[in-house]
Design a protein around this motif. Structure first.
Motif, short mmCIF file in Angstrom:
data_model
loop_
_atom_site.label_atom_id
_atom_site.label_comp_id
_atom_site.label_asym_id
_atom_site.label_seq_id
_atom_site.Cartn_x
_atom_site.Cartn_y
_atom_site.Cartn_z
N MET A 1 8.18 36.59 72.01
CA MET A 1 9.37 37.35 71.66
C MET A 1 8.96 38.58 70.87
O MET A 1 7.90 38.61 70.26
CB MET A 1 10.34 36.46 70.88
CG MET A 1 10.06 36.34 69.39
SD MET A 1 11.19 35.25 68.53
CE MET A 1 10.26 33.74 68.59
N ASN A 2 9.80 39.57 70.87
CA ASN A 2 9.58 40.80 70.10
C ASN A 2 10.39 40.74 68.82
O ASN A 2 11.57 40.41 68.84
CB ASN A 2 10.00 42.03 70.90
CG ASN A 2 9.09 42.27 72.08
OD1 ASN A 2 7.88 42.33 71.92
ND2 ASN A 2 9.65 42.41 73.25
N ILE A 3 9.72 41.05 67.71
CA ILE A 3 10.39 41.11 66.41
C ILE A 3 9.94 42.38 65.69
O ILE A 3 8.98 43.03 66.11
CB ILE A 3 10.08 39.87 65.54
CG1 ILE A 3 8.60 39.80 65.18
CG2 ILE A 3 10.52 38.59 66.25
CD1 ILE A 3 8.27 38.73 64.17
N MET A 4 10.61 42.71 64.62
CA MET A 4 10.20 43.81 63.76
C MET A 4 9.55 43.22 62.52
O MET A 4 10.12 42.32 61.89
CB MET A 4 11.39 44.67 63.35
CG MET A 4 12.04 45.40 64.51
SD MET A 4 10.96 46.59 65.31
CE MET A 4 10.86 47.86 64.06
N PHE A 5 8.36 43.72 62.19
CA PHE A 5 7.64 43.25 61.00
C PHE A 5 7.26 44.46 60.18
O PHE A 5 6.46 45.28 60.61
CB PHE A 5 6.41 42.45 61.42
CG PHE A 5 5.54 42.05 60.27
CD1 PHE A 5 6.03 41.25 59.25
CD2 PHE A 5 4.22 42.47 60.20
CE1 PHE A 5 5.21 40.88 58.18
CE2 PHE A 5 3.40 42.11 59.15
CZ PHE A 5 3.90 41.30 58.14
N ASN A 6 7.87 44.59 59.01
CA ASN A 6 7.65 45.73 58.13
C ASN A 6 7.76 47.06 58.89
O ASN A 6 6.93 47.95 58.76
CB ASN A 6 6.30 45.63 57.41
CG ASN A 6 6.33 44.60 56.30
OD1 ASN A 6 7.37 44.06 55.95
ND2 ASN A 6 5.18 44.30 55.74
N GLY A 7 8.81 47.14 59.72
CA GLY A 7 9.10 48.38 60.43
C GLY A 7 8.34 48.59 61.73
O GLY A 7 8.54 49.60 62.39
N GLN A 8 7.49 47.65 62.10
CA GLN A 8 6.70 47.78 63.33
C GLN A 8 7.11 46.69 64.32
O GLN A 8 7.30 45.53 63.94
CB GLN A 8 5.20 47.63 63.02
CG GLN A 8 4.66 48.65 62.05
CD GLN A 8 4.64 50.03 62.64
OE1 GLN A 8 4.34 50.22 63.80
NE2 GLN A 8 5.00 51.03 61.83
N SER A 9 7.20 47.05 65.57
CA SER A 9 7.51 46.07 66.61
C SER A 9 6.25 45.26 66.90
O SER A 9 5.18 45.81 67.12
CB SER A 9 7.97 46.79 67.87
OG SER A 9 8.26 45.85 68.88
N VAL A 10 6.39 43.93 66.88
CA VAL A 10 5.27 43.03 67.19
C VAL A 10 5.75 41.93 68.11
O VAL A 10 6.92 41.58 68.13
CB VAL A 10 4.62 42.42 65.92
CG1 VAL A 10 4.03 43.48 65.04
CG2 VAL A 10 5.62 41.59 65.14
N LYS A 11 4.80 41.37 68.86
CA LYS A 11 5.09 40.21 69.70
C LYS A 11 4.55 38.98 69.00
O LYS A 11 3.49 39.03 68.37
CB LYS A 11 4.41 40.34 71.06
CG LYS A 11 5.03 41.40 71.93
CD LYS A 11 4.38 41.39 73.30
CE LYS A 11 4.95 42.50 74.15
NZ LYS A 11 5.92 42.03 75.09
#
Length: 65
Positions: A1-11
């Motif tokens: 899944m794609n999430i936002m982590f500290n303003g960055q998109s990560v899988k």
């Protein structure tokens, strides 16, 4: 899944906030975390489920003024 982590998109394939933080080698005893702008107490990290598009912000306390 794609999430936002500290303003960055990560899988990620992590299901819980605790698993995600550990996958990023983050010392969960030394940070404060918010999910979708809501503070999450450490006692709830293991039961906080991650979903597609969730936003996670992690900050470390700093000394000084």
């Amino acid at each position: 899944m794609n999430i936002m982590f500290n303003g960055q998109s990560v899988k990620t394939t992590c299901i819980s906030l605790k698993d995600f933080l550990q996958s990023k080698n983050i010392d969960i005893q030394s940070v404060a975390t918010a999910v979708n702008s809501n503070f999450v107490p450490r006692s709830l990290y293991a039961t906080t489920e991650l979903t597609e598009g969730v936003s996670i912000e992690v900050v470390s306390p700093m000394q000084g003024g």
